[in-house]
Design a protein around this motif. Structure first.
Motif, PDB file in Angstrom:
ATOM      1  N   GLN A 117       0.837  -1.196   0.000  1.00 17.46           N
ATOM      2  CA  GLN A 117       0.000   0.000   0.000  1.00 17.46           C
ATOM      3  C   GLN A 117       0.876   1.252   0.000  1.00 17.46           C
ATOM      4  O   GLN A 117       1.949   1.262   0.609  1.00 17.46           O
ATOM      5  CB  GLN A 117      -0.919   0.003   1.227  1.00 17.46           C
ATOM      6  N   LEU A 118       0.425   2.283  -0.677  1.00 17.86           N
ATOM      7  CA  LEU A 118       1.137   3.562  -0.681  1.00 17.86           C
ATOM      8  C   LEU A 118       0.649   4.413   0.482  1.00 17.86           C
ATOM      9  O   LEU A 118      -0.561   4.558   0.695  1.00 17.86           O
ATOM     10  CB  LEU A 118       0.895   4.297  -1.998  1.00 17.86           C
ATOM     11  N   HIS A 119       1.590   4.999   1.218  1.00 15.50           N
ATOM     12  CA  HIS A 119       1.260   5.870   2.345  1.00 15.50           C
ATOM     13  C   HIS A 119       1.506   7.321   1.923  1.00 15.50           C
ATOM     14  O   HIS A 119       2.621   7.668   1.517  1.00 15.50           O
ATOM     15  CB  HIS A 119       2.121   5.524   3.560  1.00 15.50           C
ATOM     16  N   THR A 120       0.493   8.164   2.001  1.00 12.88           N
ATOM     17  CA  THR A 120       0.671   9.555   1.588  1.00 12.88           C
ATOM     18  C   THR A 120       0.646  10.484   2.799  1.00 12.88           C
ATOM     19  O   THR A 120      -0.032  10.222   3.796  1.00 12.88           O
ATOM     20  CB  THR A 120      -0.416   9.996   0.591  1.00 12.88           C
ATOM     21  N   PHE A 121       1.398  11.573   2.677  1.00 20.94           N
ATOM     22  CA  PHE A 121       1.523  12.564   3.748  1.00 20.94           C
ATOM     23  C   PHE A 121       1.258  13.947   3.153  1.00 20.94           C
ATOM     24  O   PHE A 121       1.921  14.352   2.195  1.00 20.94           O
ATOM     25  CB  PHE A 121       2.922  12.504   4.362  1.00 20.94           C
ATOM     26  N   SER A 122       0.295  14.635   3.720  1.00 16.21           N
ATOM     27  CA  SER A 122      -0.117  15.937   3.198  1.00 16.21           C
ATOM     28  C   SER A 122      -0.097  16.966   4.315  1.00 16.21           C
ATOM     29  O   SER A 122      -0.663  16.737   5.393  1.00 16.21           O
ATOM     30  CB  SER A 122      -1.525  15.860   2.598  1.00 16.21           C
TER      31      SER A 122
ATOM     32  N   GLY B 157      -7.168   4.786  -5.132  1.00 15.47           N
ATOM     33  CA  GLY B 157      -7.236   3.580  -4.316  1.00 15.47           C
ATOM     34  C   GLY B 157      -5.863   3.091  -3.893  1.00 15.47           C
ATOM     35  O   GLY B 157      -4.826   3.611  -4.320  1.00 15.47           O
ATOM     36  N   ASN B 158      -5.850   2.090  -3.015  1.00  7.73           N
ATOM     37  CA  ASN B 158      -4.609   1.490  -2.502  1.00  7.73           C
ATOM     38  C   ASN B 158      -3.723   2.520  -1.809  1.00  7.73           C
ATOM     39  O   ASN B 158      -2.504   2.477  -1.885  1.00  7.73           O
ATOM     40  CB  ASN B 158      -3.819   0.802  -3.627  1.00  7.73           C
ATOM     41  N   ILE B 159      -4.361   3.486  -1.115  1.00  9.35           N
ATOM     42  CA  ILE B 159      -3.629   4.575  -0.448  1.00  9.35           C
ATOM     43  C   ILE B 159      -4.061   4.683   1.005  1.00  9.35           C
ATOM     44  O   ILE B 159      -5.261   4.682   1.312  1.00  9.35           O
ATOM     45  CB  ILE B 159      -3.865   5.922  -1.159  1.00  9.35           C
ATOM     46  N   ASN B 160      -3.094   4.792   1.889  1.00  2.84           N
ATOM     47  CA  ASN B 160      -3.336   5.140   3.287  1.00  2.84           C
ATOM     48  C   ASN B 160      -2.925   6.599   3.451  1.00  2.84           C
ATOM     49  O   ASN B 160      -1.738   6.920   3.458  1.00  2.84           O
ATOM     50  CB  ASN B 160      -2.514   4.235   4.214  1.00  2.84           C
ATOM     51  N   ASP B 161      -3.899   7.502   3.555  1.00  2.00           N
ATOM     52  CA  ASP B 161      -3.620   8.936   3.544  1.00  2.00           C
ATOM     53  C   ASP B 161      -3.565   9.518   4.947  1.00  2.00           C
ATOM     54  O   ASP B 161      -4.357   9.161   5.816  1.00  2.00           O
ATOM     55  CB  ASP B 161      -4.654   9.691   2.700  1.00  2.00           C
ATOM     56  N   GLN B 162      -2.614  10.435   5.142  1.00  2.00           N
ATOM     57  CA  GLN B 162      -2.468  11.129   6.420  1.00  2.00           C
ATOM     58  C   GLN B 162      -2.355  12.626   6.173  1.00  2.00           C
ATOM     59  O   GLN B 162      -1.769  13.060   5.176  1.00  2.00           O
ATOM     60  CB  GLN B 162      -1.217  10.642   7.156  1.00  2.00           C
ATOM     61  N   TYR B 163      -2.885  13.413   7.136  1.00  2.00           N
ATOM     62  CA  TYR B 163      -2.902  14.866   7.010  1.00  2.00           C
ATOM     63  C   TYR B 163      -2.262  15.456   8.263  1.00  2.00           C
ATOM     64  O   TYR B 163      -2.721  15.213   9.382  1.00  2.00           O
ATOM     65  CB  TYR B 163      -4.342  15.364   6.822  1.00  2.00           C
ATOM     66  N   LEU B 164      -1.197  16.219   8.067  1.00  2.00           N
ATOM     67  CA  LEU B 164      -0.387  16.707   9.181  1.00  2.00           C
ATOM     68  C   LEU B 164      -0.555  18.212   9.335  1.00  2.00           C
ATOM     69  O   LEU B 164      -0.202  18.974   8.435  1.00  2.00           O
ATOM     70  CB  LEU B 164       1.084  16.370   8.944  1.00  2.00           C
ATOM     71  N   ASP B 165      -1.088  18.645  10.480  1.00  2.00           N
ATOM     72  CA  ASP B 165      -1.197  20.084  10.734  1.00  2.00           C
ATOM     73  C   ASP B 165      -0.087  20.592  11.641  1.00  2.00           C
ATOM     74  O   ASP B 165       0.043  21.800  11.862  1.00  2.00           O
ATOM     75  CB  ASP B 165      -2.571  20.442  11.301  1.00  2.00           C
ATOM     76  N   LEU B 166       0.730  19.676  12.175  1.00  2.00           N
ATOM     77  CA  LEU B 166       1.949  20.017  12.914  1.00  2.00           C
ATOM     78  C   LEU B 166       1.718  21.121  13.954  1.00  2.00           C
ATOM     79  O   LEU B 166       2.315  22.208  13.889  1.00  2.00           O
ATOM     80  CB  LEU B 166       3.047  20.455  11.931  1.00  2.00           C
TER      81      LEU B 166
END
Length: 650
Positions: free
Chosen positions: A290-295, A326-335
């Motif tokens: 799976q692809l892990h995304t960071f935004s 699809g096939n993405i585990n997405d994460q959103y970082l507000d730090l």
């Protein structure tokens, strides 16, 4: 993948074990999977390895080939392995296990100094040729990995980091005023036009696209790669261009996800990172990964102040991409609690020199930090896409229409202009005068009075430093714009971007240093040499086809990206719109430090105090969020970064 270092004593002077140990000890702050050294007589090589690719697990670096009498230490991931295997006639049974460093060594054994021309990937390496008593190395074409060196009459030393070299005796840590003058005088993100120099007088670097040879006490640098613009690709239809793009881009992406660990990617709401993610997720699915995304997203208290065409919170576009691909585990970082101001000292430690990307520093570091915590080994991005896969700005579109007008291709112009106006919901009566002015600038200039007071970026460099370094003469020689108001045509700007190597050092420095800190590898498929060659060979009309700017990538990603992202020409994401808001609580300290700076004799003849005072007066004690776009704010933040860096000398 590794931090590498080495020491070569001329005239057969024996090595000092304390000195070689100190070179390696400087890497101890970075995580490692294996630390190893090799030495013989007057040559020492070291490697502080971080395993990234499957082949690198358990790899011995430095590696010495007893038969060929060659030794190598390398910080490298090679992407055209299959091509090299064929050229070098490597047995099929060995291809899955042979390491990239061994592949480089095989290439050197065949091609010698011509080797770097055959390599595609991100690399910095040094090879000891025992038979010839020669040290040879190279840095990849865009400088994705750093390699610094020091030389004097008795020795040559190299390292991935600068601080490692300062562990050697008699190397003075002294400011390079020529480098600093360039840093301060250039309005944009380029640090210096001299790609061999660094912020320190005694430390140099191998420029991008260069090899280095050390033989008989002489050090020589040679540029091995110049990108060709003349060859044009002529296919029969739009569909063939789109299919060709999909094929080569998939190859570039797939070759960059080669890792035994997890794969991640930075993801915004735009075309470049979205394209990378869509092709990567597809390839990873075949590997059952799976692809892990960071935004990065603004902090919770942020109130959107931006014009309607900017999107500071890109989650609506990002989630469209995630759901479509699809096939993405997405994460959103507000730090929360982080700002560029809180990270200055740590980022200076990472970079080992001043930097200009103040606004983006904290979230770049934050994404790398989070990716490391989750076991990411490859972190993709699309940072170079503007000059490759998504080439074709609105300015290029207008230039293309102007060329049709000059060639009297009325029917095609009428058709294309009609589609453009439909896409942008405007009329031909508004666009045609702009096109006409582009096509016949001399005629239109008769009716338009020239602007005698064109804006110029404030001169942050002190006039005394200008006089000592002749910095503006040097910048002019390298065709560097010093006004901050360049009017170059798009294709001329693109050509300069690839011809002048000063565009590359900044991103290579940041990605190398962050990768060492967080034990992952920052990889950009839009910067693949195969992709760049392909995109430069595409005729202009393919980039402006169907009345769309960035037309090729929009057409080629049909079914890969959602239309909300793929066809969006009306809004643009913007990172860091909440920077001023994040700095609010520390603003009094920020202004107080600037007041100290103005009085400090250590920077009195380096920085232009009058310009800094004017910027402080303009910004004031109560900053507004839109100042993030303002040159006065850039003046203050750059001054602060340089001030903190200079303070470290005393």
């Amino acid at each position: 993948m590794s931090a590498i270092t080495g020491l070569f004593h001329f005239k057969d002077v024996p090595l000092n074990q304390i000195q070689t140990s100190n070179l390696m000890r400087a890497f101890q702050e970075f995580p490692s999977d294996h630390v190893h050294t090799w030495s013989k007589n007057n040559i020492f090589l070291g490697c502080h390895a971080q395993w990234i690719t499957p082949e690198s697990i358990g790899e011995q670096l430095p590696f010495y080939d007893y038969e060929k009498k060659l030794a190598i230490t390398a910080d490298a991931i090679i992407d055209n392995r299959d091509e090299l295997f064929s050229r070098l006639q490597v047995r099929y049974s060995d291809r899955k296990t042979i390491t990239d460093s061994q592949l480089i060594l095989l290439g050197y054994d065949k091609w010698r100094e011509e080797l770097p021309k055959y390599l595609i990937g991100d690399f910095a390496f040094m090879i000891w040729d025992e038979k010839r008593q020669k040290l040879f190395g190279a840095r990849d074409f865009s400088g994705a990995r750093t390699l610094y060196f020091y030389r004097d009459s008795n020795r040559f030393a190299f390292s991935t980091t600068i601080n490692s070299l300062f562990s050697l005796p008699s190397i003075e840590k002294k400011l390079n005023e020529d480098w600093l003058a360039e840093f301060l005088a250039i309005p944009g993100m380029v640090e210096a036009v001299d790609t061999q120099s660094t912020a320190y007088q005694s430390i140099h670097q191998i420029p991008p696209s260069h090899s280095i040879s050390v033989e008989y006490g002489k050090v020589s640098l040679l540029r091995y790669k110049v990108i060709n613009y003349t060859d044009k690709l002529r296919l029969k239809s739009n569909a063939e261009y789109e299919e060709a793009f999909q094929e080569i881009f998939q190859k570039a992406v797939t070759s960059r996800i080669r890792t035994y660990g997890k794969v991640g990617s930075q993801l915004s709401g735009g075309l470049d990172s979205g394209s990378v993610v869509s092709f990567a997720a597809k390839a990873l699915q075949k590997e059952e990964k799976q692809l892990h995304t960071f935004s990065y997203i603004p902090e919770e208290s942020f109130i959107d102040w931006t014009p309607y065409y900017f999107v500071p919170d890109e989650r609506p576009f990002i989630k469209e991409t995630v759901n479509h691909v699809g096939n993405i585990n997405d994460q959103y970082l507000d730090l929360p609690g982080k700002s560029p101001l809180t990270e200055v000292d740590d980022f200076l430690s990472i970079m080992e020199m001043p930097y200009k990307f103040f606004d983006n520093s904290f979230w770049l570091k934050g994404i790398n930090e989070q990716a490391h915590k989750e076991g990411i080994k490859i972190l993709l991005n699309g940072a170079r896409g503007n000059y490759s896969i998504s080439w074709g700005s609105r300015t290029l579109t207008v230039d293309y229409y102007a060329s049709l007008l000059k060639k009297l291709k009325w029917i095609q112009l009428y058709h294309d202009l009609g589609m453009y106006c439909k896409n942008f919901k405007t009329g031909k009566s508004r666009v045609l005068p702009i096109v006409t002015k582009k096509a016949f600038p001399m005629a239109t200039s008769l009716f338009v009075k020239a602007n005698q007071n064109e804006y110029q970026f404030p001169m942050l460099v002190n006039p005394d430093l200008v006089a000592r370094t002749n910095v503006f003469e040097k910048l002019k020689e390298f065709e560097m714009d010093i006004t901050g108001n360049s009017n170059e045509k798009p294709n001329e700007e693109r050509m300069k971007h690839f011809n002048h190597l000063y565009s590359w050092n900044k991103s290579g420095t940041a990605s190398t240093k962050l990768s060492l800190r967080y034990a992952l590898w920052d990889r950009d498929p839009t910067n693949d040499l195969r992709i760049i060659r392909f995109c430069l060979a595409i005729p202009d009309e393919q980039y402006v086809n169907s009345g769309m700017e960035r037309s090729l990538i929009r057409r080629a990603t049909k079914n890969y990206l959602p239309d909300k992202v793929r066809l969006n020409q009306h809004s643009r994401g913007i990172q860091g719109a909440d920077v001023i808001n994040r700095m609010q609580s520390d603003w009094p300290k920020f202004m107080e430090e600037l007041k100290q700076l103005i009085k400090d004799p250590r920077v009195a003849d380096l920085l232009n105090m009058k310009v800094i005072k004017n910027a402080m007066t303009y910004i004031g004690e109560s900053p507004r969020p839109e100042y993030i776009f303002n040159d006065h704010f850039r003046i203050l933040t750059r001054s602060l970064v340089v001030y903190r860096f200079i303070s470290s000398f005393y």
